[in-house]
Design an enzyme around this catalytic site. Structure first.
Site, mmCIF file in Angstrom:
data_model
loop_
_atom_site.group_PDB
_atom_site.id
_atom_site.type_symbol
_atom_site.label_atom_id
_atom_site.label_comp_id
_atom_site.label_asym_id
_atom_site.label_seq_id
_atom_site.Cartn_x
_atom_site.Cartn_y
_atom_site.Cartn_z
ATOM 1 N N GLY A 44 0.835 -1.196 0.000
ATOM 2 C CA GLY A 44 0.000 0.000 0.000
ATOM 3 C C GLY A 44 0.863 1.235 0.000
ATOM 4 O O GLY A 44 2.046 1.180 0.370
ATOM 5 N N GLN A 49 3.234 10.005 0.999
ATOM 6 C CA GLN A 49 4.511 9.282 1.032
ATOM 7 C C GLN A 49 5.382 9.570 -0.187
ATOM 8 O O GLN A 49 6.573 9.275 -0.172
ATOM 9 C CB GLN A 49 4.269 7.769 1.136
ATOM 10 C CG GLN A 49 3.651 7.361 2.465
ATOM 11 C CD GLN A 49 3.473 5.868 2.532
ATOM 12 O OE1 GLN A 49 2.474 5.335 2.079
ATOM 13 N NE2 GLN A 49 4.452 5.165 3.080
ATOM 14 N N LEU A 88 6.712 2.093 4.468
ATOM 15 C CA LEU A 88 7.719 2.458 3.464
ATOM 16 C C LEU A 88 8.408 3.778 3.803
ATOM 17 O O LEU A 88 9.523 4.028 3.337
ATOM 18 C CB LEU A 88 7.058 2.556 2.090
ATOM 19 C CG LEU A 88 6.517 1.221 1.544
ATOM 20 C CD1 LEU A 88 5.538 1.459 0.410
ATOM 21 C CD2 LEU A 88 7.660 0.326 1.102
ATOM 22 N N HIS A 129 -3.931 1.715 7.649
ATOM 23 C CA HIS A 129 -2.599 2.329 7.597
ATOM 24 C C HIS A 129 -2.592 3.509 6.612
ATOM 25 O O HIS A 129 -2.089 4.595 6.929
ATOM 26 C CB HIS A 129 -1.578 1.261 7.190
ATOM 27 C CG HIS A 129 -0.159 1.726 7.135
ATOM 28 N ND1 HIS A 129 0.801 1.335 8.040
ATOM 29 C CD2 HIS A 129 0.481 2.560 6.270
ATOM 30 C CE1 HIS A 129 1.958 1.905 7.732
ATOM 31 N NE2 HIS A 129 1.796 2.655 6.657
ATOM 32 N N GLU A 130 -3.152 3.293 5.417
ATOM 33 C CA GLU A 130 -3.119 4.358 4.397
ATOM 34 C C GLU A 130 -4.048 5.519 4.780
ATOM 35 O O GLU A 130 -3.715 6.679 4.544
ATOM 36 C CB GLU A 130 -3.486 3.814 3.012
ATOM 37 C CG GLU A 130 -2.621 2.669 2.490
ATOM 38 C CD GLU A 130 -1.130 2.840 2.688
ATOM 39 O OE1 GLU A 130 -0.626 3.980 2.760
ATOM 40 O OE2 GLU A 130 -0.439 1.803 2.805
ATOM 41 N N HIS A 133 -2.227 7.671 7.093
ATOM 42 C CA HIS A 133 -1.272 8.546 6.398
ATOM 43 C C HIS A 133 -1.944 9.852 5.954
ATOM 44 O O HIS A 133 -1.334 10.924 6.004
ATOM 45 C CB HIS A 133 -0.695 7.863 5.151
ATOM 46 C CG HIS A 133 0.555 7.073 5.402
ATOM 47 N ND1 HIS A 133 1.707 7.630 5.916
ATOM 48 C CD2 HIS A 133 0.839 5.763 5.179
ATOM 49 C CE1 HIS A 133 2.642 6.688 6.002
ATOM 50 N NE2 HIS A 133 2.147 5.551 5.572
HETATM 51 NI NI NI Z 1 3.134 3.772 5.555
#
Ligand code: NI
Length: 161
Positions: A44, A49, A88, A129-130, A133
Site C-alpha cells: 500500500g 509518502q 515504506l 494504515h493508508e 497517512h
Molecule cells: Ni506507511
C-alpha cells in the site's frame, strides 16, 4: 516512479486535502504511486509518502491487481487484532500494533466512480494504515511500548505500506 519520503519529512505529518478534479495530473500521480509501491515490494502507499498531500491511496495485496481509492473515507471498522507492521516511510523498522479485523471504506475509483470496499485481514490493515497517512498519522504513533518496535534487516522489508 516518485521519490519515497521518509520520516521526519514534514509532508508525512500534514493533513491531506480532498481531490477536487480527477484530471491528468491525478492519473499520472496514480500511475507513479503504483509503480513506486511495486518497486518497493509494498502492499500500500498513500500520496503524502511521495510528497503529495492529497487524499489518494493505492493498495496491492499479494497476487492481486492494484486498487486505487481517491478521497477514501472510513465508514465501518470491526474487531481488533495484533499485527506486525512496517511503513515504506519508516525504513529499517517494524512494530506490533492493534488493527481492526475488518473495515469498510468508501471513496472514488480512478475515473471518479463511487466505490465501497470491505477488507479483512491484511487488506483491512493496509486500508487503516493508508487512511492514517492521510491524517498525518504513522503506525509508530500506535506503538504502546518501546519493546513493540524492532529494527529489521533490509531483506525483511517486503510487505510494508
Ligand atoms: Ni506507511
Amino acid at each position: 516512479m516518485r521519490i519515497m519520503r521518509h520520516l521526519p519529512d514534514p509532508v508525512l505529518r500534514q493533513k491531506a486535502k480532498r481531490v477536487r478534479a480527477i484530471d491528468s495530473s491525478i492519473q499520472q500521480l496514480i500511475d507513479d504511486m503504483v509503480e513506486t509501491m511495486q518497486q518497493a515490494n509494498g502492499v500500500g502507499l498513500a500520496a503524502p509518502q511521495v510528497g503529495v498531500p492529497l487524499r489518494v491511496i493505492v493498495l496491492q495485496m499479494p497476487g492481486e491487481e492494484p486498487i486505487v481509492i481517491i478521497n477514501p473515507k472510513m465508514v465501518k471498522r470491526a474487531g481488533e487484532r495484533e499485527v506486525t507492521e512496517g511503513c515504506l516511510s519508516v525504513p529499517g523498522y517494524a512494530g506490533e500494533i492493534k488493527r481492526s479485523i475488518s473495515v469498510t471504506v468508501k471513496g472514488q475509483g480512478r475515473q471518479g466512480k463511487a466505490i465501497r470496499l470491505k477488507g479483512t485481514g491484511l487488506m483491512a490493515q493496509a486500508l487503516e494504515h493508508e487512511l492514517d497517512h492521510l491524517k498525518g498519522i504513522l503506525y509508530i504513533d500506535h506503538i504502546e511500548s518501546q519493546d513493540k518496535l524492532h529494527k529489521i534487516e533490509p531483506e525483511a522489508e517486503d510487505g510494508r505500506m
